[in-house]
Design an enzyme around this catalytic site. Structure first.
Site, PDB file in Angstrom:
ATOM      1  CG  HIS A  16      72.624  81.454 133.358  1.00 45.36           C
ATOM      2  ND1 HIS A  16      71.675  80.466 133.547  1.00 45.36           N
ATOM      3  CD2 HIS A  16      71.969  82.527 132.881  1.00 45.36           C
ATOM      4  CE1 HIS A  16      70.495  80.931 133.196  1.00 45.36           C
ATOM      5  NE2 HIS A  16      70.639  82.177 132.781  1.00 45.36           N
ATOM      6  N   GLY A  80      77.474  89.367 127.799  1.00 47.31           N
ATOM      7  CA  GLY A  80      76.145  89.781 127.377  1.00 47.31           C
ATOM      8  C   GLY A  80      75.399  90.477 128.494  1.00 47.31           C
ATOM      9  CG  MET A  81      71.298  91.679 127.814  1.00 43.56           C
ATOM     10  SD  MET A  81      71.364  93.460 128.086  1.00 43.56           S
ATOM     11  CE  MET A  81      70.025  93.641 129.232  1.00 43.56           C
ATOM     12  CG  HIS A  82      72.591  86.582 132.131  1.00 40.98           C
ATOM     13  ND1 HIS A  82      71.416  86.978 132.715  1.00 40.98           N
ATOM     14  CD2 HIS A  82      72.272  85.520 131.358  1.00 40.98           C
ATOM     15  CE1 HIS A  82      70.439  86.204 132.317  1.00 40.98           C
ATOM     16  NE2 HIS A  82      70.930  85.302 131.494  1.00 40.98           N
TER      17      HIS A  82
END
Length: 94
Positions: A16, A80-82
């Site tokens: 991230h 998740g979304m990432h």
């Protein structure tokens, strides 16, 4: 026509990114460990945001080493979304 039998694979470790240097250093240390363990420089770190190198920069660094294939390894705590949406979008755009 002669086929190019040369196959060179590169690995992009995508995280991230953080404003905290220590968090980003974990990714750099992982990549350094992978390079040492596998005795190759075909690993590059990359971050979605908040840190450099970006995903595009990581892909460019591997491409400059004449890789034919890039394997992207998402380095996230949770799927998740990432992991599912954002990273593939970044890769596609790069």
């Amino acid at each position: 026509m002669k086929k190019n039998s040369h196959h060179k694979k590169g690995f992009l470790v995508v995280a991230h990114g953080s404003r905290k240097k220590e968090a980003n250093d974990r990714v750099f240390n992982l990549v350094k460990g992978l390079k040492t363990y596998f005795q190759t420089d075909m690993f590059e770190p990359a971050f979605m945001e908040l840190a450099k190198p970006s995903i595009g920069m990581g892909i460019k660094a591997l491409a400059e080493r004449d890789v034919n294939e890039i394997v992207v390894y998402p380095f996230f705590l949770f799927k998740g979304m990432h992991f599912s949406n954002d990273v593939p979008d970044f890769i596609e755009k790069a």
